[in-house]
Write a protein that holds these residues in place. Sequence first.
Motif, PDB file in Angstrom:
ATOM      1  N   PHE A   1       1.169  -1.683  -0.476  1.00 29.67           N
ATOM      2  CA  PHE A   1      -0.039   0.197   0.193  1.00 29.67           C
ATOM      3  C   PHE A   1       1.266   1.180  -0.346  1.00 29.67           C
ATOM      4  O   PHE A   1       1.902   1.511   0.228  1.00 29.67           O
ATOM      5  CB  PHE A   1      -0.979   0.117   1.333  1.00 29.67           C
ATOM      6  N   LEU A   2       0.085   1.960  -1.084  1.00 30.53           N
ATOM      7  CA  LEU A   2       1.173   3.795  -0.875  1.00 30.53           C
ATOM      8  C   LEU A   2       0.164   4.859  -0.704  1.00 30.53           C
ATOM      9  O   LEU A   2      -1.574   4.468  -1.077  1.00 30.53           O
ATOM     10  CB  LEU A   2       1.491   4.429  -2.138  1.00 30.53           C
ATOM     11  N   HIS A   3       0.712   5.772   0.217  1.00 24.87           N
ATOM     12  CA  HIS A   3      -0.641   6.727   0.316  1.00 24.87           C
ATOM     13  C   HIS A   3       0.190   8.026  -0.282  1.00 24.87           C
ATOM     14  O   HIS A   3       1.504   8.033  -0.387  1.00 24.87           O
ATOM     15  CB  HIS A   3      -0.162   7.247   1.897  1.00 24.87           C
ATOM     16  N   THR A   4      -0.283   8.564  -1.402  1.00 27.91           N
ATOM     17  CA  THR A   4       0.251   8.880  -2.721  1.00 27.91           C
ATOM     18  C   THR A   4      -0.807  10.386  -2.854  1.00 27.91           C
ATOM     19  O   THR A   4      -0.111  11.283  -3.154  1.00 27.91           O
ATOM     20  CB  THR A   4      -0.325   8.904  -4.011  1.00 27.91           C
ATOM     21  N   GLY A   5      -1.081  10.449  -1.468  1.00 27.98           N
ATOM     22  CA  GLY A   5      -1.416  12.469  -1.361  1.00 27.98           C
ATOM     23  C   GLY A   5      -0.122  13.194  -0.969  1.00 27.98           C
ATOM     24  O   GLY A   5       0.631  12.574  -0.928  1.00 27.98           O
ATOM     25  N   SER A   6       0.054  14.597  -1.102  1.00 30.64           N
ATOM     26  CA  SER A   6       0.658  15.361  -1.053  1.00 30.64           C
ATOM     27  C   SER A   6       1.417  15.466   0.154  1.00 30.64           C
ATOM     28  O   SER A   6       2.491  15.689   0.406  1.00 30.64           O
ATOM     29  CB  SER A   6       0.788  16.601  -1.692  1.00 30.64           C
ATOM     30  N   GLU A   7       0.383  15.695   1.625  1.00 25.99           N
ATOM     31  CA  GLU A   7       0.507  15.943   2.374  1.00 25.99           C
ATOM     32  C   GLU A   7       1.028  14.092   3.103  1.00 25.99           C
ATOM     33  O   GLU A   7      -0.226  13.128   3.152  1.00 25.99           O
ATOM     34  CB  GLU A   7      -0.773  16.366   3.344  1.00 25.99           C
ATOM     35  N   ALA A   8       2.116  14.458   4.304  1.00 29.24           N
ATOM     36  CA  ALA A   8       1.995  13.130   4.642  1.00 29.24           C
ATOM     37  C   ALA A   8       0.279  12.991   6.120  1.00 29.24           C
ATOM     38  O   ALA A   8      -0.036  14.070   5.914  1.00 29.24           O
ATOM     39  CB  ALA A   8       2.919  13.243   6.031  1.00 29.24           C
ATOM     40  N   ASP A   9       0.090  11.924   5.925  1.00 26.89           N
ATOM     41  CA  ASP A   9      -0.539  11.647   7.210  1.00 26.89           C
ATOM     42  C   ASP A   9      -0.524  10.586   8.148  1.00 26.89           C
ATOM     43  O   ASP A   9       0.408   9.750   8.128  1.00 26.89           O
ATOM     44  CB  ASP A   9      -1.960  10.042   5.991  1.00 26.89           C
ATOM     45  N   VAL A  10      -0.390  11.249   9.542  1.00 27.25           N
ATOM     46  CA  VAL A  10       0.524  10.487  10.591  1.00 27.25           C
ATOM     47  C   VAL A  10      -0.463   9.371  11.072  1.00 27.25           C
ATOM     48  O   VAL A  10      -0.075   7.990  11.033  1.00 27.25           O
ATOM     49  CB  VAL A  10       0.275  11.495  12.189  1.00 27.25           C
ATOM     50  N   PHE A  11      -1.888   9.027  10.586  1.00 28.19           N
ATOM     51  CA  PHE A  11      -2.832   8.020  10.960  1.00 28.19           C
ATOM     52  C   PHE A  11      -2.061   6.882  10.038  1.00 28.19           C
ATOM     53  O   PHE A  11      -2.888   5.457  10.079  1.00 28.19           O
ATOM     54  CB  PHE A  11      -4.181   8.415  11.419  1.00 28.19           C
ATOM     55  N   LYS A  12      -1.948   6.631   8.772  1.00 31.93           N
ATOM     56  CA  LYS A  12      -1.514   5.860   7.711  1.00 31.93           C
ATOM     57  C   LYS A  12      -0.322   5.604   8.120  1.00 31.93           C
ATOM     58  O   LYS A  12       0.771   4.633   7.173  1.00 31.93           O
ATOM     59  CB  LYS A  12      -1.004   6.499   6.770  1.00 31.93           C
TER      60      LYS A  12
END
Lengths: 249, 249
Positions: free
Chosen positions: B114-125
């Motif tokens: 899994f990748l989080h591809t959003g520009s902002e980091a997400d502390v919960f992911k």
Amino acid sequence: MKRWKCTMSYDGTLFYGFQKQPNKRTVQGELEKVLSRMHGGAEVRVTGSGRTDAGVHAKGQVIHFDSPLHLPPAAWKKALNAQLPEDIYINEAESVSDDFHARFSAAEKEYRYFLHTGSEADVFKRNYEYHFPYELDWERINEACRIFEGTHDFTAFSSKKATVKGSKVRTLYEVSFRKNGDSAVFIVRGSGFLYNMVRILVGTLLDIGQGKAEPEEIRTMIAKKDRGNIGKTMPPQGLYLWKVIYEKS
Amino acid sequence: MKRWKCTMSYDGTLFYGFQKQPNKRTVQGELEKVLSRMHGGAEVRVTGSGRTDAGVHAKGQVIHFDSPLHLPPAAWKKALNAQLPEDIYINEAESVSDDFHARFSAAEKEYRYFLHTGSEADVFKRNYEYHFPYELDWERINEACRIFEGTHDFTAFSSKKATVKGSKVRTLYEVSFRKNGDSAVFIVRGSGFLYNMVRILVGTLLDIGQGKAEPEEIRTMIAKKDRGNIGKTMPPQGLYLWKVIYEKS
């Protein structure tokens, strides 16, 4: 000297809450450590919109601090995120007027409480949604939400450990819920909150949803300033400080 | 003596991987501790379908063990979950024939990354989806996926630390991806996997998606048994052992 406002998220799992405490890992402590480093070791005091307890998360906590550094907002955001631990993230930094105060200028706060309602535990949600695999009557919960909304003395819905003096009257603008598959979320928006108020309020709603009390009993609890045997304080891991709203100045 | 098969999930964040190691918190170690307690202190050996590294998660890891206890499947599940730590969960327990072997009977395994591809980091992911906020050409990635599928010598796509002797020929039945908002997931299904193979394969796909290499170069890498300078080993936190499939016996 310029005042800066930051909107931030954090995963509360590994923090002993927001407020600085000696020898404990706290959100305020981590922020002040980084800010002090950026100011050549000088102390920089961070003020939050309010505390959050150990294990409680934030999607939109707001803080302010004063600094003599001349940095544009994007540079503040970048510098802070580069030095903060991975479980804190600055969403936005903006310069504000000197009379802005993260706590006293707040007009409204929104908290959310997440439940995992599926029958099987989910190891990936254990710190982020409280597992509540019991049947709930959402019609009754909806009725209870309507009773909570409005201006009331919430003494019955605050921790006895609370140290706040003065009025326990608060206004709740919204008490609602949304369901989505195996998840449910309570949304509580109000002028201000007493200690543990959201966690007790959600505990009360769940008791009512399980048939342990009638929605109408909330009126009695408010009037008597006593919640009797219902309304446990829900565990912290489902709770998020979601948003803080300030008056447009 | 009866053989039991369990399908389980775990959050790999706080484990030093699956395999038991002295003085380290491991999945196998936690399982054997609980099973030993249930057997009056006797050692019960747990065999997994394969190891997972530190930080790697599982949605459908499979283990087997032998026990003289007479418990129905639902009681095994309940007893184990009651004693296991919160980051391990037994989804299913079932009795199997003596010749079932979690590792050797496995016909097929599926991993997901899994990748989080959003520009902002997400502390919960941060522990569950690897943050990759860079532009990707998914057409090129799709082309590369097609080349990976099939039977190949995957020497170029395994860690040099690998100790496996013998053939490095494996068959991949599926190499694909799905995108959903700010998330993307790679799905890799095959007959077997070399050490770090999925993490290197995903690293190669991302290099190709960023234009650092051409899809066709995969054929050369396979033939030369060398991946040159592309295809980093991706970090563990995006990787999940998703499913293990056994032949119907």
